[in-house]
Design a protein around this motif. Structure first.
Motif, mmCIF file in Angstrom:
data_model
loop_
_atom_site.group_PDB
_atom_site.id
_atom_site.type_symbol
_atom_site.label_atom_id
_atom_site.label_comp_id
_atom_site.label_asym_id
_atom_site.label_seq_id
_atom_site.Cartn_x
_atom_site.Cartn_y
_atom_site.Cartn_z
ATOM 1 N N SER A 128 -14.157 -8.175 5.092
ATOM 2 C CA SER A 128 -14.314 -6.775 4.675
ATOM 3 C C SER A 128 -14.762 -6.647 3.217
ATOM 4 C CB SER A 128 -13.026 -5.990 4.914
ATOM 5 O OG SER A 128 -11.966 -6.491 4.145
ATOM 6 N N SER A 129 -14.685 -7.720 2.459
ATOM 7 C CA SER A 129 -15.125 -7.657 1.068
ATOM 8 C C SER A 129 -16.637 -7.443 0.950
ATOM 9 C CB SER A 129 -14.716 -8.931 0.315
ATOM 10 O OG SER A 129 -15.461 -10.037 0.787
ATOM 11 N N SER A 130 -17.357 -7.674 2.028
ATOM 12 C CA SER A 130 -18.810 -7.495 1.998
ATOM 13 C C SER A 130 -19.244 -6.108 2.478
ATOM 14 C CB SER A 130 -19.486 -8.562 2.875
ATOM 15 O OG SER A 130 -19.140 -8.365 4.230
ATOM 16 N N PHE A 131 -18.295 -5.234 2.782
ATOM 17 C CA PHE A 131 -18.638 -3.878 3.203
ATOM 18 C C PHE A 131 -19.324 -3.152 2.049
ATOM 19 C CE2 PHE A 131 -15.211 -3.097 6.710
ATOM 20 C CZ PHE A 131 -15.694 -4.175 7.411
ATOM 21 N N PRO A 132 -20.119 -2.149 2.360
ATOM 22 C CA PRO A 132 -20.811 -1.389 1.301
ATOM 23 C C PRO A 132 -19.827 -0.766 0.309
ATOM 24 C CG PRO A 132 -21.573 -0.713 3.481
ATOM 25 C CD PRO A 132 -20.428 -1.631 3.688
ATOM 26 N N SER A 133 -20.262 -0.623 -0.919
ATOM 27 C CA SER A 133 -19.373 -0.090 -1.956
ATOM 28 C C SER A 133 -18.946 1.348 -1.676
ATOM 29 C CB SER A 133 -20.041 -0.177 -3.331
ATOM 30 O OG SER A 133 -21.236 0.577 -3.337
ATOM 31 N N ASP A 134 -19.755 2.115 -0.945
ATOM 32 C CA ASP A 134 -19.346 3.487 -0.643
ATOM 33 C C ASP A 134 -18.233 3.538 0.407
ATOM 34 O OD1 ASP A 134 -21.048 2.680 1.412
ATOM 35 O OD2 ASP A 134 -21.923 4.667 1.676
ATOM 36 N N GLU A 135 -17.843 2.394 0.940
ATOM 37 C CA GLU A 135 -16.737 2.303 1.887
ATOM 38 C C GLU A 135 -15.427 1.898 1.197
ATOM 39 O OE1 GLU A 135 -15.649 2.767 4.981
ATOM 40 O OE2 GLU A 135 -17.493 3.825 5.408
ATOM 41 N N ARG A 136 -15.422 1.853 -0.119
ATOM 42 C CA ARG A 136 -14.247 1.331 -0.817
ATOM 43 C C ARG A 136 -12.987 2.156 -0.585
ATOM 44 N NH1 ARG A 136 -17.574 3.073 -4.892
ATOM 45 N NH2 ARG A 136 -16.788 4.824 -6.096
ATOM 46 N N PHE A 137 -13.136 3.415 -0.144
ATOM 47 C CA PHE A 137 -11.965 4.233 0.171
ATOM 48 C C PHE A 137 -11.840 4.455 1.679
ATOM 49 C CE2 PHE A 137 -13.214 5.640 -4.142
ATOM 50 C CZ PHE A 137 -12.138 5.085 -4.803
ATOM 51 N N GLY A 138 -12.681 3.780 2.439
ATOM 52 C CA GLY A 138 -12.679 3.935 3.890
ATOM 53 C C GLY A 138 -12.240 2.658 4.582
ATOM 54 N N LEU A 139 -13.126 2.158 5.409
ATOM 55 C CA LEU A 139 -12.794 0.988 6.224
ATOM 56 C C LEU A 139 -12.487 -0.255 5.403
ATOM 57 C CD1 LEU A 139 -15.380 1.353 9.127
ATOM 58 C CD2 LEU A 139 -12.904 1.658 9.256
ATOM 59 N N SER A 140 -13.124 -0.404 4.247
ATOM 60 C CA SER A 140 -12.904 -1.627 3.466
ATOM 61 C C SER A 140 -11.485 -1.712 2.909
ATOM 62 C CB SER A 140 -13.928 -1.764 2.335
ATOM 63 O OG SER A 140 -13.784 -0.714 1.408
ATOM 64 N N THR A 141 -10.782 -0.599 2.851
ATOM 65 C CA THR A 141 -9.367 -0.643 2.451
ATOM 66 C C THR A 141 -8.444 -0.446 3.648
ATOM 67 O OG1 THR A 141 -9.372 1.714 1.880
ATOM 68 C CG2 THR A 141 -9.784 0.146 0.098
ATOM 69 N N GLN A 142 -8.903 0.315 4.632
ATOM 70 C CA GLN A 142 -8.057 0.622 5.782
ATOM 71 C C GLN A 142 -7.817 -0.607 6.656
ATOM 72 O OE1 GLN A 142 -9.556 4.014 7.845
ATOM 73 N NE2 GLN A 142 -7.622 4.429 8.862
ATOM 74 N N ILE A 143 -8.857 -1.382 6.925
ATOM 75 C CA ILE A 143 -8.698 -2.561 7.779
ATOM 76 C C ILE A 143 -7.771 -3.594 7.136
ATOM 77 C CG2 ILE A 143 -9.872 -4.485 8.911
ATOM 78 C CD1 ILE A 143 -12.302 -2.641 9.258
ATOM 79 N N PRO A 144 -7.966 -3.963 5.870
ATOM 80 C CA PRO A 144 -7.022 -4.916 5.270
ATOM 81 C C PRO A 144 -5.590 -4.391 5.232
ATOM 82 C CG PRO A 144 -9.009 -4.806 3.947
ATOM 83 C CD PRO A 144 -9.098 -3.702 4.961
ATOM 84 N N ARG A 145 -5.424 -3.099 5.005
ATOM 85 C CA ARG A 145 -4.073 -2.531 4.973
ATOM 86 C C ARG A 145 -3.405 -2.666 6.342
ATOM 87 N NH1 ARG A 145 -5.082 1.753 2.007
ATOM 88 N NH2 ARG A 145 -5.817 3.018 3.736
ATOM 89 N N ALA A 146 -4.155 -2.399 7.406
ATOM 90 C CA ALA A 146 -3.622 -2.574 8.759
ATOM 91 C C ALA A 146 -3.320 -4.048 9.021
ATOM 92 C CB ALA A 146 -4.610 -2.032 9.794
ATOM 93 N N ALA A 147 -4.183 -4.932 8.528
ATOM 94 C CA ALA A 147 -3.970 -6.369 8.730
ATOM 95 C C ALA A 147 -2.700 -6.844 8.034
ATOM 96 C CB ALA A 147 -5.186 -7.154 8.231
ATOM 97 N N VAL A 148 -2.468 -6.380 6.826
ATOM 98 C CA VAL A 148 -1.265 -6.770 6.083
ATOM 99 C C VAL A 148 -0.008 -6.299 6.804
ATOM 100 C CG1 VAL A 148 0.024 -6.326 3.942
ATOM 101 C CG2 VAL A 148 -2.377 -6.979 3.835
ATOM 102 N N SER A 149 -0.101 -5.171 7.485
ATOM 103 C CA SER A 149 1.086 -4.654 8.173
ATOM 104 C C SER A 149 1.504 -5.538 9.349
ATOM 105 C CB SER A 149 0.874 -3.212 8.629
ATOM 106 O OG SER A 149 -0.017 -3.147 9.705
ATOM 107 N N VAL A 150 0.596 -6.347 9.879
ATOM 108 C CA VAL A 150 0.933 -7.195 11.033
ATOM 109 C C VAL A 150 1.994 -8.234 10.671
ATOM 110 C CG1 VAL A 150 0.015 -8.830 12.731
ATOM 111 C CG2 VAL A 150 -1.233 -6.723 12.234
#
Length: 128
Positions: A34-56
């Motif tokens: 997810s670190s390669s996602f576009p910079s305009d996604e920095r408040f969207g999927l690029s933070t949401q997916i890792p946050r969900a992953a950490v919760s596992v």
């Protein structure tokens, strides 16, 4: 028990769970991809997916630290929800063209789902 810095420490219960260790690997893979996602996604999927992953692995650890089988099962169900969230968000990221096919992450996600299901089934059986 093991000794760390002159202090005897017990191994934590979740450290013994293979699904927890596999979930840690999934977190690392998700962060890298997810670190390669576009910079305009920095408040969207690029933070949401890792946050969900950490919760596992976090939910697995919290459930394992609780005092009862019922609480562990409850947290493992929450873990399954987080895995489904990751699966959905990952598919959205692909549809948006943020990443290509990454079979390693798909396989790791399937692995964690399967081991989590196996653990839940084992815990739901009557026993000590």
């Amino acid at each position: 028990m093991r000794e760390v810095g002159g202090v005897r420490r017990e191994k934590r219960r979740h450290h013994e769970l293979e699904v927890w260790r596999d979930a840690l690997d999934l977190v690392e893979m998700i962060y890298q991809a997810s670190s390669s996602f576009p910079s305009d996604e920095r408040f969207g999927l690029s933070t949401q997916i890792p946050r969900a992953a950490v919760s596992v692995p976090s939910n697995i650890a919290e459930g394992a630290a609780r005092g009862t089988r019922a609480e562990l099962i409850h947290f493992l169900h929450m873990t399954r929800g987080s895995l489904s969230e990751i699966d959905t968000q990952w598919r959205i990221a692909r549809r948006l063209g943020y990443l290509g096919e990454d079979e390693a992450i798909d396989e790791q996600l399937d692995c964690v789902f399967a081991k989590l299901g196996g653990l839940l089934n084992a815990l739901k059986k009557p026993g000590p």
